[in-house]
Design a protein around this motif. Structure first.
Motif, PDB file in Angstrom:
ATOM      1  N   ALA A  40      34.569  37.264  41.556  1.00 38.01           N
ATOM      2  CA  ALA A  40      35.851  38.060  41.921  1.00 38.01           C
ATOM      3  C   ALA A  40      35.703  38.965  43.341  1.00 38.01           C
ATOM      4  O   ALA A  40      34.776  38.436  44.217  1.00 38.01           O
ATOM      5  CB  ALA A  40      35.461  39.293  40.357  1.00 38.01           C
ATOM      6  N   THR A  41      36.385  39.250  43.907  1.00 37.89           N
ATOM      7  CA  THR A  41      36.711  40.496  44.645  1.00 37.89           C
ATOM      8  C   THR A  41      36.952  41.688  44.382  1.00 37.89           C
ATOM      9  O   THR A  41      38.300  42.426  44.225  1.00 37.89           O
ATOM     10  CB  THR A  41      38.065  39.936  45.354  1.00 37.89           C
ATOM     11  N   LEU A  42      36.222  42.527  44.933  1.00 36.89           N
ATOM     12  CA  LEU A  42      36.280  43.867  44.490  1.00 36.89           C
ATOM     13  C   LEU A  42      36.409  44.865  45.967  1.00 36.89           C
ATOM     14  O   LEU A  42      36.152  43.724  47.294  1.00 36.89           O
ATOM     15  CB  LEU A  42      34.944  44.828  43.785  1.00 36.89           C
ATOM     16  N   PRO A  43      36.674  46.285  45.834  1.00 34.15           N
ATOM     17  CA  PRO A  43      37.531  47.014  47.573  1.00 34.15           C
ATOM     18  C   PRO A  43      35.266  46.673  48.135  1.00 34.15           C
ATOM     19  O   PRO A  43      35.619  46.823  49.568  1.00 34.15           O
ATOM     20  CB  PRO A  43      37.376  48.093  47.232  1.00 34.15           C
ATOM     21  N   GLN A  44      34.581  46.373  47.714  1.00 37.42           N
ATOM     22  CA  GLN A  44      33.095  46.653  47.956  1.00 37.42           C
ATOM     23  C   GLN A  44      32.987  45.341  49.035  1.00 37.42           C
ATOM     24  O   GLN A  44      31.867  45.509  49.221  1.00 37.42           O
ATOM     25  CB  GLN A  44      31.807  47.624  46.898  1.00 37.42           C
ATOM     26  N   GLY A  45      33.371  44.305  48.451  1.00 33.25           N
ATOM     27  CA  GLY A  45      33.140  42.563  48.517  1.00 33.25           C
ATOM     28  C   GLY A  45      33.409  42.592  47.589  1.00 33.25           C
ATOM     29  O   GLY A  45      34.285  42.066  46.262  1.00 33.25           O
TER      30      GLY A  45
ATOM     31  N   GLN B 168      35.513  39.901  35.234  1.00 31.95           N
ATOM     32  CA  GLN B 168      37.040  39.762  34.805  1.00 31.95           C
ATOM     33  C   GLN B 168      37.702  40.997  35.204  1.00 31.95           C
ATOM     34  O   GLN B 168      37.143  41.345  35.471  1.00 31.95           O
ATOM     35  CB  GLN B 168      37.494  39.287  33.235  1.00 31.95           C
ATOM     36  N   GLN B 169      38.972  39.608  36.358  1.00 30.52           N
ATOM     37  CA  GLN B 169      40.049  40.550  36.466  1.00 30.52           C
ATOM     38  C   GLN B 169      40.990  40.110  36.483  1.00 30.52           C
ATOM     39  O   GLN B 169      41.517  39.197  36.032  1.00 30.52           O
ATOM     40  CB  GLN B 169      39.880  40.339  38.350  1.00 30.52           C
ATOM     41  N   VAL B 170      41.669  41.244  35.732  1.00 29.40           N
ATOM     42  CA  VAL B 170      43.524  41.136  35.371  1.00 29.40           C
ATOM     43  C   VAL B 170      44.214  42.282  36.234  1.00 29.40           C
ATOM     44  O   VAL B 170      43.740  43.805  36.053  1.00 29.40           O
ATOM     45  CB  VAL B 170      43.279  41.382  33.737  1.00 29.40           C
ATOM     46  N   SER B 171      45.277  41.419  36.223  1.00 32.45           N
ATOM     47  CA  SER B 171      46.376  42.225  37.129  1.00 32.45           C
ATOM     48  C   SER B 171      48.320  43.327  36.001  1.00 32.45           C
ATOM     49  O   SER B 171      47.914  42.203  35.044  1.00 32.45           O
ATOM     50  CB  SER B 171      47.499  41.023  37.608  1.00 32.45           C
TER      51      SER B 171
END
Length: 210
Positions: A51-56, A170-173
């Motif tokens: 995953a890609t988060l704002p923190q890294g 998990q990441q969802v749009s």
């Protein structure tokens, strides 16, 4: 607590120590597992971007390997058989796709806790006191490799020792009135309540969640 001690060495000294020896690429050290028959350095040899988060970036440990360390001891057939069983059991325990880590931020913390800790981190790159505070204030209930990281306490936080969480990401749009938003979820399992989900649920009397 492990009695094994770890010391840091200069890069030039490390190069001399390893001169002429086989080398391999690793993506981080999970710790030192001190068992009854032997001690093992545990490290990640293969990773997958999760995953890609704002923190890294967040990665999943895909392959974890062991290397026996310490003094070489001559073992008899019985002792060697026990050591082999011990190593196999440890390898099977680490054979999971649920170990998550990041080089950019501490995945053991919630985002709110990270924001609060960042207020105490000095902008001076030579001042490591704030980093040490973050290292010691990790949410230890969720550091899956807490015990095997203990030998590294003497050298403090490093770029190669990885606190990992056992969990799911998990990441969802989703479409919102103003555009598109990305929802990110990282679940973390408490190491005090390890085991199969269907055998352990809820919280215990101390508030530790499965």
């Amino acid at each position: 607590k492990s009695s094994m001690q770890v010391q840091s060495v200069d890069v030039s000294e490390a190069a001399e120590i390893t001169r002429g020896r086989a080398k391999m690429e690793i993506f981080g050290v999970l710790g030192i597992a001190v068992q009854q028959c032997a001690s093992y350095l545990v490290f990640v040899t293969e990773r997958l971007h999760a995953a890609t988060l704002p923190q890294g970036e967040v990665y999943r440990a895909v392959d974890v390997e062991l290397r026996e360390i310490g003094k070489t001891v001559k073992r008899g057939p019985v002792e060697e058989s026990r050591r082999a069983i011990e190593e196999r059991m440890l390898s099977e325990m680490l054979d999971t796709s649920s170990l998550l880590f990041s080089y950019d931020f501490d995945v053991t913390h919630t985002q709110q806790r990270l924001s609060d800790l960042d207020k105490h981190i000095s902008s001076d790159p030579d001042d490591r006191s704030g980093l040490w505070e973050r290292f010691t204030e990790r949410e230890l209930s969720y550091v899956w490799n807490k015990t095997i990281l203990e030998p590294f306490e003497s050298v403090g936080p490093t770029r190669i020792t990885l606190p990992v969480v056992c969990g799911f990401v998990q990441q969802v749009s989703v479409v919102v009135p103003t555009g598109t938003a990305v929802l990110s979820l990282i679940s973390r399992r408490n190491w005090r309540r390890a085991g199969y989900r269907y055998m352990s649920r809820g919280v215990d009397e101390s508030g530790a969640a499965s």
